[in-house]
Design a protein around this motif. Structure first.
Motif, PDB file in Angstrom:
ATOM      1  N   SER A  73      73.578  10.745  50.868  1.00  0.00           N
ATOM      2  CA  SER A  73      73.895   9.728  51.877  1.00  0.00           C
ATOM      3  C   SER A  73      73.769   8.319  51.288  1.00  0.00           C
ATOM      4  CB  SER A  73      73.003   9.879  53.107  1.00  0.00           C
ATOM      5  OG  SER A  73      71.665   9.558  52.825  1.00  0.00           O
ATOM      6  N   ILE A  74      72.837   8.131  50.367  1.00  0.00           N
ATOM      7  CA  ILE A  74      72.657   6.814  49.732  1.00  0.00           C
ATOM      8  C   ILE A  74      73.853   6.499  48.834  1.00  0.00           C
ATOM      9  CG2 ILE A  74      71.204   5.433  48.191  1.00  0.00           C
ATOM     10  CD1 ILE A  74      68.845   7.247  49.167  1.00  0.00           C
ATOM     11  N   LYS A  75      74.377   7.518  48.153  1.00  0.00           N
ATOM     12  CA  LYS A  75      75.524   7.302  47.263  1.00  0.00           C
ATOM     13  C   LYS A  75      76.756   6.820  48.025  1.00  0.00           C
ATOM     14  CE  LYS A  75      74.692  10.091  43.242  1.00  0.00           C
ATOM     15  NZ  LYS A  75      75.484  10.486  42.114  1.00  0.00           N
ATOM     16  N   LYS A  76      76.837   7.153  49.315  1.00  0.00           N
ATOM     17  CA  LYS A  76      77.976   6.740  50.133  1.00  0.00           C
ATOM     18  C   LYS A  76      77.897   5.273  50.527  1.00  0.00           C
ATOM     19  CE  LYS A  76      78.655  11.339  52.024  1.00  0.00           C
ATOM     20  NZ  LYS A  76      78.568  12.185  53.228  1.00  0.00           N
ATOM     21  N   ASP A  80      75.672  -3.354  47.929  1.00  0.00           N
ATOM     22  CA  ASP A  80      75.013  -4.332  48.800  1.00  0.00           C
ATOM     23  C   ASP A  80      74.224  -3.643  49.908  1.00  0.00           C
ATOM     24  OD1 ASP A  80      75.902  -6.525  47.360  1.00  0.00           O
ATOM     25  OD2 ASP A  80      77.678  -6.819  48.615  1.00  0.00           O
ATOM     26  N   GLU A  81      74.769  -2.559  50.471  1.00  0.00           N
ATOM     27  CA  GLU A  81      74.053  -1.822  51.506  1.00  0.00           C
ATOM     28  C   GLU A  81      72.811  -1.148  50.926  1.00  0.00           C
ATOM     29  OE1 GLU A  81      77.676  -0.568  54.512  1.00  0.00           O
ATOM     30  OE2 GLU A  81      77.433   0.548  52.644  1.00  0.00           O
ATOM     31  N   GLN A  82      72.919  -0.647  49.700  1.00  0.00           N
ATOM     32  CA  GLN A  82      71.750  -0.045  49.041  1.00  0.00           C
ATOM     33  C   GLN A  82      70.671  -1.098  48.827  1.00  0.00           C
ATOM     34  OE1 GLN A  82      73.322   1.741  45.472  1.00  0.00           O
ATOM     35  NE2 GLN A  82      74.212   3.481  46.572  1.00  0.00           N
ATOM     36  N   ARG A  83      71.068  -2.283  48.372  1.00  0.00           N
ATOM     37  CA  ARG A  83      70.094  -3.363  48.154  1.00  0.00           C
ATOM     38  C   ARG A  83      69.419  -3.763  49.467  1.00  0.00           C
ATOM     39  NH1 ARG A  83      74.443  -5.067  44.822  1.00  0.00           N
ATOM     40  NH2 ARG A  83      73.938  -4.749  42.632  1.00  0.00           N
ATOM     41  N   THR A  96      66.104  -3.236  40.016  1.00  0.00           N
ATOM     42  CA  THR A  96      67.006  -2.139  39.677  1.00  0.00           C
ATOM     43  C   THR A  96      68.209  -2.682  38.920  1.00  0.00           C
ATOM     44  OG1 THR A  96      68.210  -2.303  41.772  1.00  0.00           O
ATOM     45  CG2 THR A  96      66.314  -0.825  41.712  1.00  0.00           C
ATOM     46  N   ASN A  97      68.731  -1.851  37.999  1.00  0.00           N
ATOM     47  CA  ASN A  97      69.867  -2.269  37.188  1.00  0.00           C
ATOM     48  C   ASN A  97      71.166  -1.543  37.519  1.00  0.00           C
ATOM     49  OD1 ASN A  97      68.345  -4.088  35.552  1.00  0.00           O
ATOM     50  ND2 ASN A  97      67.478  -2.315  34.510  1.00  0.00           N
ATOM     51  N   ASN A  98      71.062  -0.407  38.230  1.00  0.00           N
ATOM     52  CA  ASN A  98      72.264   0.370  38.522  1.00  0.00           C
ATOM     53  C   ASN A  98      72.030   1.222  39.766  1.00  0.00           C
ATOM     54  OD1 ASN A  98      70.861   2.792  37.717  1.00  0.00           O
ATOM     55  ND2 ASN A  98      71.260   2.212  35.592  1.00  0.00           N
ATOM     56  N   GLU A  99      73.076   1.943  40.158  1.00  0.00           N
ATOM     57  CA  GLU A  99      73.008   2.743  41.379  1.00  0.00           C
ATOM     58  C   GLU A  99      71.917   3.814  41.307  1.00  0.00           C
ATOM     59  OE1 GLU A  99      76.039   4.843  44.419  1.00  0.00           O
ATOM     60  OE2 GLU A  99      76.270   5.463  42.325  1.00  0.00           O
ATOM     61  N   GLU A 100      71.809   4.478  40.175  1.00  0.00           N
ATOM     62  CA  GLU A 100      70.817   5.549  40.045  1.00  0.00           C
ATOM     63  C   GLU A 100      69.401   5.010  40.269  1.00  0.00           C
ATOM     64  OE1 GLU A 100      69.958   9.340  40.151  1.00  0.00           O
ATOM     65  OE2 GLU A 100      72.001   8.645  39.845  1.00  0.00           O
ATOM     66  N   GLU A 101      69.109   3.835  39.723  1.00  0.00           N
ATOM     67  CA  GLU A 101      67.788   3.233  39.920  1.00  0.00           C
ATOM     68  C   GLU A 101      67.575   2.823  41.373  1.00  0.00           C
ATOM     69  OE1 GLU A 101      67.154   0.082  37.097  1.00  0.00           O
ATOM     70  OE2 GLU A 101      67.269   1.441  35.374  1.00  0.00           O
ATOM     71  N   ARG A 102      68.644   2.332  42.030  1.00  0.00           N
ATOM     72  CA  ARG A 102      68.524   1.974  43.453  1.00  0.00           C
ATOM     73  C   ARG A 102      68.238   3.219  44.283  1.00  0.00           C
ATOM     74  NH1 ARG A 102      72.937  -1.352  42.029  1.00  0.00           N
ATOM     75  NH2 ARG A 102      74.421   0.129  42.920  1.00  0.00           N
ATOM     76  N   ILE A 103      68.942   4.305  43.992  1.00  0.00           N
ATOM     77  CA  ILE A 103      68.738   5.560  44.724  1.00  0.00           C
ATOM     78  C   ILE A 103      67.307   6.051  44.537  1.00  0.00           C
ATOM     79  CG2 ILE A 103      69.386   8.010  44.818  1.00  0.00           C
ATOM     80  CD1 ILE A 103      72.280   7.069  44.171  1.00  0.00           C
ATOM     81  N   GLU A 104      66.837   6.042  43.308  1.00  0.00           N
ATOM     82  CA  GLU A 104      65.460   6.493  43.026  1.00  0.00           C
ATOM     83  C   GLU A 104      64.441   5.636  43.788  1.00  0.00           C
ATOM     84  OE1 GLU A 104      64.621   6.811  38.843  1.00  0.00           O
ATOM     85  OE2 GLU A 104      66.503   7.886  38.481  1.00  0.00           O
ATOM     86  N   LEU A 105      64.660   4.333  43.819  1.00  0.00           N
ATOM     87  CA  LEU A 105      63.731   3.434  44.502  1.00  0.00           C
ATOM     88  C   LEU A 105      63.746   3.681  46.014  1.00  0.00           C
ATOM     89  CD1 LEU A 105      61.692   1.171  44.425  1.00  0.00           C
ATOM     90  CD2 LEU A 105      63.578  -0.466  44.354  1.00  0.00           C
ATOM     91  N   ILE A 106      64.920   3.902  46.587  1.00  0.00           N
ATOM     92  CA  ILE A 106      65.015   4.203  48.027  1.00  0.00           C
ATOM     93  C   ILE A 106      64.272   5.484  48.353  1.00  0.00           C
ATOM     94  CG2 ILE A 106      66.590   4.843  49.901  1.00  0.00           C
ATOM     95  CD1 ILE A 106      68.629   2.870  48.562  1.00  0.00           C
TER      96      ILE A 106
END
Length: 112
Positions: A73-76, A80-83, A96-106
């Motif tokens: 669901s986070i990948k969708k 900006d929404e992830q941030r 975070t530097n990329n999507e994978e790091e944002r997902i892990e942090l969430i």
């Protein structure tokens, strides 16, 4: 499953869903839409239906429920929404530097 949202922090919002101070409650059927609305910072999820103020009934407000996000669901969500979601969960998106790091942090911020 219906998800009830309440508009907070503003008098009106029009975007993925629409609400205003006279009708602050919105019901959506899709969890992804609910998550996107919450990630804007202008909506909270309400556990119990809340009576309309125009009826004069007492509100039976419940604590807002933060939805559990999954990796898929986070990948969708957009970057900006992830941030925004990271900030909502009390994290720092600048670490975070990329999507994978944002997902892990969430996922870590919500205890998964």
């Amino acid at each position: 499953m219906s998800i009830k949202l309440k508009l907070v922090k503003t008098l009106s919002y029009s975007g993925i869903v629409s609400a205003n101070h006279k009708q602050p409650y919105v019901t959506v059927e899709d969890q992804m839409i609910a998550m996107k609305a919450v990630s804007t910072g202008y909506f909270e999820i309400v556990k119990e239906p809340v009576s309309d103020e125009s009826t004069g009934q007492v509100d039976n407000k419940e604590e807002p429920e933060t939805p559990k996000h999954t990796k898929s669901s986070i990948k969708k969500l957009s970057a900006d929404e992830q941030r925004a979601l990271i900030e909502e969960l009390g994290g720092d998106p600048d670490k975070t530097n990329n999507e994978e790091e944002r997902i892990e942090l969430i996922l870590a911020s919500q205890g998964e």
